[in-house]
Design a protein around this motif. Structure first.
Motif, PDB file in Angstrom:
ATOM      1  N   ARG A  37       0.841  -1.199   0.000  1.00 14.47           N
ATOM      2  CA  ARG A  37       0.000   0.000   0.000  1.00 14.47           C
ATOM      3  C   ARG A  37       0.872   1.243   0.000  1.00 14.47           C
ATOM      4  O   ARG A  37       1.801   1.360   0.794  1.00 14.47           O
ATOM      5  CB  ARG A  37      -0.930   0.007   1.213  1.00 14.47           C
ATOM      6  CG  ARG A  37      -1.899   1.182   1.232  1.00 14.47           C
ATOM      7  CD  ARG A  37      -3.001   0.920   2.220  1.00 14.47           C
ATOM      8  NE  ARG A  37      -2.533   0.900   3.585  1.00 14.47           N
ATOM      9  CZ  ARG A  37      -2.687   1.907   4.448  1.00 14.47           C
ATOM     10  NH1 ARG A  37      -3.300   3.016   4.051  1.00 14.47           N
ATOM     11  NH2 ARG A  37      -2.247   1.814   5.678  1.00 14.47           N
ATOM     12  N   CYS A  38       0.553   2.155  -0.896  1.00 10.33           N
ATOM     13  CA  CYS A  38       1.255   3.425  -0.967  1.00 10.33           C
ATOM     14  C   CYS A  38       0.508   4.415  -0.068  1.00 10.33           C
ATOM     15  O   CYS A  38      -0.627   4.808  -0.366  1.00 10.33           O
ATOM     16  CB  CYS A  38       1.308   3.919  -2.415  1.00 10.33           C
ATOM     17  SG  CYS A  38       2.659   5.042  -2.755  1.00 10.33           S
ATOM     18  N   LEU A  39       1.117   4.788   1.041  1.00 11.12           N
ATOM     19  CA  LEU A  39       0.478   5.617   2.056  1.00 11.12           C
ATOM     20  C   LEU A  39       1.026   7.038   1.998  1.00 11.12           C
ATOM     21  O   LEU A  39       2.244   7.239   2.006  1.00 11.12           O
ATOM     22  CB  LEU A  39       0.722   5.017   3.442  1.00 11.12           C
ATOM     23  CG  LEU A  39       0.192   5.801   4.637  1.00 11.12           C
ATOM     24  CD1 LEU A  39      -1.322   5.845   4.623  1.00 11.12           C
ATOM     25  CD2 LEU A  39       0.692   5.177   5.939  1.00 11.12           C
ATOM     26  N   VAL A  40       0.120   8.012   1.927  1.00 13.32           N
ATOM     27  CA  VAL A  40       0.498   9.420   1.957  1.00 13.32           C
ATOM     28  C   VAL A  40       0.046   9.983   3.296  1.00 13.32           C
ATOM     29  O   VAL A  40      -1.145   9.918   3.633  1.00 13.32           O
ATOM     30  CB  VAL A  40      -0.143  10.208   0.792  1.00 13.32           C
ATOM     31  CG1 VAL A  40       0.255  11.682   0.866  1.00 13.32           C
ATOM     32  CG2 VAL A  40       0.272   9.612  -0.542  1.00 13.32           C
ATOM     33  N   TRP A  41       0.985  10.533   4.074  1.00 13.54           N
ATOM     34  CA  TRP A  41       0.647  11.049   5.390  1.00 13.54           C
ATOM     35  C   TRP A  41      -0.195  12.315   5.266  1.00 13.54           C
ATOM     36  O   TRP A  41       0.169  13.262   4.577  1.00 13.54           O
ATOM     37  CB  TRP A  41       1.919  11.353   6.177  1.00 13.54           C
ATOM     38  CG  TRP A  41       2.736  10.131   6.481  1.00 13.54           C
ATOM     39  CD1 TRP A  41       3.801   9.659   5.779  1.00 13.54           C
ATOM     40  CD2 TRP A  41       2.525   9.211   7.545  1.00 13.54           C
ATOM     41  NE1 TRP A  41       4.276   8.505   6.341  1.00 13.54           N
ATOM     42  CE2 TRP A  41       3.518   8.214   7.443  1.00 13.54           C
ATOM     43  CE3 TRP A  41       1.602   9.134   8.604  1.00 13.54           C
ATOM     44  CZ2 TRP A  41       3.610   7.153   8.336  1.00 13.54           C
ATOM     45  CZ3 TRP A  41       1.704   8.077   9.491  1.00 13.54           C
ATOM     46  CH2 TRP A  41       2.691   7.097   9.356  1.00 13.54           C
ATOM     47  N   GLY A  42      -1.352  12.305   5.921  1.00 16.20           N
ATOM     48  CA  GLY A  42      -2.182  13.503   5.996  1.00 16.20           C
ATOM     49  C   GLY A  42      -3.263  13.614   4.956  1.00 16.20           C
ATOM     50  O   GLY A  42      -4.053  14.568   4.987  1.00 16.20           O
ATOM     51  N   THR A  43      -3.382  12.676   4.031  1.00 19.60           N
ATOM     52  CA  THR A  43      -4.441  12.757   3.023  1.00 19.60           C
ATOM     53  C   THR A  43      -4.692  11.383   2.425  1.00 19.60           C
ATOM     54  O   THR A  43      -3.808  10.508   2.420  1.00 19.60           O
ATOM     55  CB  THR A  43      -4.072  13.738   1.899  1.00 19.60           C
ATOM     56  OG1 THR A  43      -5.166  13.838   0.973  1.00 19.60           O
ATOM     57  CG2 THR A  43      -2.842  13.271   1.137  1.00 19.60           C
ATOM     58  N   ASP A  44      -5.899  11.219   1.922  1.00 25.59           N
ATOM     59  CA  ASP A  44      -6.251  10.016   1.167  1.00 25.59           C
ATOM     60  C   ASP A  44      -6.701  10.361  -0.248  1.00 25.59           C
ATOM     61  O   ASP A  44      -7.228   9.510  -0.969  1.00 25.59           O
ATOM     62  CB  ASP A  44      -7.357   9.236   1.882  1.00 25.59           C
ATOM     63  CG  ASP A  44      -8.618  10.066   2.092  1.00 25.59           C
ATOM     64  OD1 ASP A  44      -8.602  11.260   1.741  1.00 25.59           O
ATOM     65  OD2 ASP A  44      -9.616   9.523   2.615  1.00 25.59           O
ATOM     66  N   GLN A  45      -6.492  11.620  -0.649  1.00 24.73           N
ATOM     67  CA  GLN A  45      -6.878  12.063  -1.994  1.00 24.73           C
ATOM     68  C   GLN A  45      -5.752  11.729  -2.976  1.00 24.73           C
ATOM     69  O   GLN A  45      -5.008  12.595  -3.430  1.00 24.73           O
ATOM     70  CB  GLN A  45      -7.201  13.557  -1.995  1.00 24.73           C
ATOM     71  CG  GLN A  45      -8.404  13.926  -1.132  1.00 24.73           C
ATOM     72  CD  GLN A  45      -8.727  15.404  -1.201  1.00 24.73           C
ATOM     73  OE1 GLN A  45      -7.990  16.196  -1.769  1.00 24.73           O
ATOM     74  NE2 GLN A  45      -9.852  15.789  -0.611  1.00 24.73           N
ATOM     75  N   ILE A  46      -5.642  10.448  -3.294  1.00 23.51           N
ATOM     76  CA  ILE A  46      -4.615   9.948  -4.208  1.00 23.51           C
ATOM     77  C   ILE A  46      -5.290   9.632  -5.544  1.00 23.51           C
ATOM     78  O   ILE A  46      -6.191   8.799  -5.611  1.00 23.51           O
ATOM     79  CB  ILE A  46      -3.931   8.701  -3.636  1.00 23.51           C
ATOM     80  CG1 ILE A  46      -3.314   9.023  -2.267  1.00 23.51           C
ATOM     81  CG2 ILE A  46      -2.874   8.179  -4.590  1.00 23.51           C
ATOM     82  CD1 ILE A  46      -2.737   7.806  -1.565  1.00 23.51           C
ATOM     83  N   SER A  47      -4.863  10.287  -6.604  1.00 24.58           N
ATOM     84  CA  SER A  47      -5.485  10.103  -7.912  1.00 24.58           C
ATOM     85  C   SER A  47      -4.804   9.036  -8.754  1.00 24.58           C
ATOM     86  O   SER A  47      -5.452   8.407  -9.593  1.00 24.58           O
ATOM     87  CB  SER A  47      -5.493  11.432  -8.683  1.00 24.58           C
ATOM     88  OG  SER A  47      -4.164  11.918  -8.855  1.00 24.58           O
ATOM     89  N   GLN A  48      -3.516   8.807  -8.530  1.00 22.27           N
ATOM     90  CA  GLN A  48      -2.803   7.812  -9.330  1.00 22.27           C
ATOM     91  C   GLN A  48      -1.607   7.284  -8.546  1.00 22.27           C
ATOM     92  O   GLN A  48      -0.951   8.028  -7.811  1.00 22.27           O
ATOM     93  CB  GLN A  48      -2.338   8.406 -10.656  1.00 22.27           C
ATOM     94  CG  GLN A  48      -1.803   7.370 -11.649  1.00 22.27           C
ATOM     95  CD  GLN A  48      -1.429   8.004 -12.981  1.00 22.27           C
ATOM     96  OE1 GLN A  48      -0.875   9.092 -13.016  1.00 22.27           O
ATOM     97  NE2 GLN A  48      -1.752   7.335 -14.075  1.00 22.27           N
TER      98      GLN A  48
END
Length: 527
Positions: A215-226
């Motif tokens: 899983r590619c996790l971005v700290w502070g947001t879940d608005q991942i488009s690609q």
């Protein structure tokens, strides 16, 4: 002058002794027992960092040449006699024995991720079904091993605790049962990164034959488009989903992975979205040696042929795929499941546990039979509808003759016997209206064809019948159409039907060959 010379000689002797010092193999962190899946470091002590080191296992030269050798996923194949050599000096033998099973206690990350922000912290959970009295935990960071004191309650078998903040790139945690350290837990490795994006996976090594989710996790947001995933620098998936699942792990899945995500933060409206690449993460793959096997027949059974004969069994259950497996109360090798869901098992003994069995999805027989019956009824219903539609189409397509030959009673045979009309007609039975044929004599009561002489301007006159009493024109001629009484069609039809039944006559439905259709009845007497 003399004193200076002595000092130089002393320094030379010290340097020579160091160069001739025998190297020594050391293990970090210090582990009394090494289990499958452990991470440890081997160092060749007494050597300078720039010195070239030759490593041996069972007297066989290895490809490793660094002073420190990292074993990321230990397995029984790493067992053996280790030696290192520097400048022709070979160390004493250092023996390593790796068990083919996992420790008896369990240590997991309850809150946090395997990759955390620098300065962050995790909450760990320690479980041991025989109790935690006298247990301690340990942390290995920056080449140092330190003890973590636990606040235990009496008879506790589970404990949550939070270690200090993460300040190094890699930290290893594990727990033991006291000073003797005969029993211990598995290791948990937590890494740190300043990157706003990280590649997350299960903190323990992936097992061959099981599934693994990245899983590619971005700290502070879940608005991942690609999201784009890479293995050893080569892209292998690009999609809108931030996850990648390996359904059946093989040893070829081992490698260095990373991900790149295009994302944005909530409330940010200006500027293009962010595009960031994560740090590389090693996907570690392990072949389970002592693995339990789950079989299903009437109930479900658990077995482990390579485990000690004194083993008991732990059962695990979850009702939903998104939930973790939880331990059940049963310790027998056989159980009868009561609820639908996913089951797994493992063998346990005092100092170790087998690897978890493959999962088994159970459905109660009644529910299964009900679903089968519903399916069969649905199939039968569809078949019945299809058959009815087919029969209806077939019935519509069937050709039914509009007219049929009507049988005629034979005058000669009698006894109400009939014969079919044929091309050869009998004299006097029926005639087509046409001019009289030569040699044919008119019989009394038969119809008479209209003669051309009796036509005026090519128009036939109304056929006249003899009057009831002496008049020439009869009733039809004396009464115009407009003044005639209304005809009782139903009564006439009924009278005609009765008459035909009494006379046993035949009707010829249709005779062609003329622009106007005529019908004649044989043996019909004039009304």
């Amino acid at each position: 002058m003399k004193g200076g010379t002595q000092l130089l000689l002393l320094a030379a002797l010290v340097l020579q002794s160091r160069c001739q010092q025998k190297p020594k193999v050391t293990l970090s962190p210090t582990l009394t027992e090494i289990f499958s899946g452990d991470t440890f470091y081997l160092s060749c002590g007494g050597s300078a960092s720039e010195s070239r080191v030759t490593w041996y296992i069972n007297d066989a030269v290895q490809m490793q040449t660094n002073n420190t050798w990292k074993i990321t996923v230990a397995d029984p194949g790493h067992s053996g006699s280790y030696q290192c050599e520097i400048n022709g000096q070979k160390s004493d033998i250092f023996t390593i024995d790796v068990h083919g099973y996992v420790p008896s206690a369990s240590l997991i990350i309850k809150t946090g991720q395997p990759v955390m922000k620098f300065g962050g912290a995790v909450i760990l959970e320690l479980d041991n079904e025989d109790g935690l009295t006298g247990w301690n935990c340990w942390v290995y960071r920056g080449a140092e091993t330190k003890k973590i004191m636990l606040k235990l309650e009496a008879d506790s078998v589970s404990l949550d605790f939070q270690p200090r903040k993460l300040t190094v790139s890699e930290t290893i945690f594990w727990c033991t049962d006291g000073q003797q350290q005969q029993r211990r837990s598995n290791q948990i490795t937590v890494r740190t990164s300043d990157n706003p994006i990280s590649l997350e996976m299960y903190p323990l090594p992936a097992l061959v034959g099981e599934s693994l989710t990245l899983r590619c996790l971005v700290w502070g947001t879940d608005q991942i488009s690609q999201t784009v995933f890479y293995k050893d620098g080569v892209m292998f998936q690009q999609s809108a989903s931030p996850t990648y699942k390996i359904p059946n792990v093989t040893e070829s899945a081992k490698g260095r992975y990373k991900c790149m995500s295009i994302f944005n933060y909530k409330g940010r409206t200006d500027g293009p979205p962010y595009s960031v690449v994560s740090d590389d993460q090693d996907v570690l793959v392990q072949v389970p040696i002592m693995k339990a096997f789950l079989s299903a027949n009437v109930g479900i059974s658990c077995s482990c042929p390579l485990c000690p004969s004194v083993s008991s069994y732990n059962w695990y259950y979850k009702s939903d795929d998104d939930q973790p497996l939880t331990q059940m109360d049963s310790v027998q090798g056989f159980m009868m499941p009561k609820a639908s869901g996913t089951y797994a098992c493992r063998a346990v003994w005092r100092t170790g546990r087998s690897f978890l069995s493959s999962s088994f999805v159970y459905h109660p027989p009644i529910k299964t039979i009900f679903l089968v019956l519903v399916f069969l009824l649905l199939i039968l219903g569809l078949a019945a509808v299809a058959m009815a539609f087919y029969m209806r189409r077939r019935k519509r397509a069937a050709t039914v003759p509009i007219y049929e030959d009507v049988a005629q009673m034979s005058r000669d045979k009698g006894n109400n016997e009939y014969e079919m009309l044929s091309g050869a007609r009998r004299e006097g039975e029926y005639d087509i209206l046409h001019p009289e044929a030569p040699g044919k004599q008119k019989r009394e009561g038969e119809y008479e064809a209209l003669k051309k002489e009796e036509m005026e301007d090519g128009v036939y006159h109304t056929v006249q019948m003899e009057a009831a009493s002496g008049g020439e024109g009869g009733w039809l001629q004396d009464n115009p159409i407009d003044s005639r009484p209304e005809l009782d069609c139903e009564g006439v039809c009924q009278s005609l039907s009765d008459f035909l039944a009494e006379e046993n006559c035949s009707v010829i439905d249709k005779l062609s060959g003329h622009s106007t259709e005529y019908s004649t009845m044989s043996n019909m007497k004039p009304l």
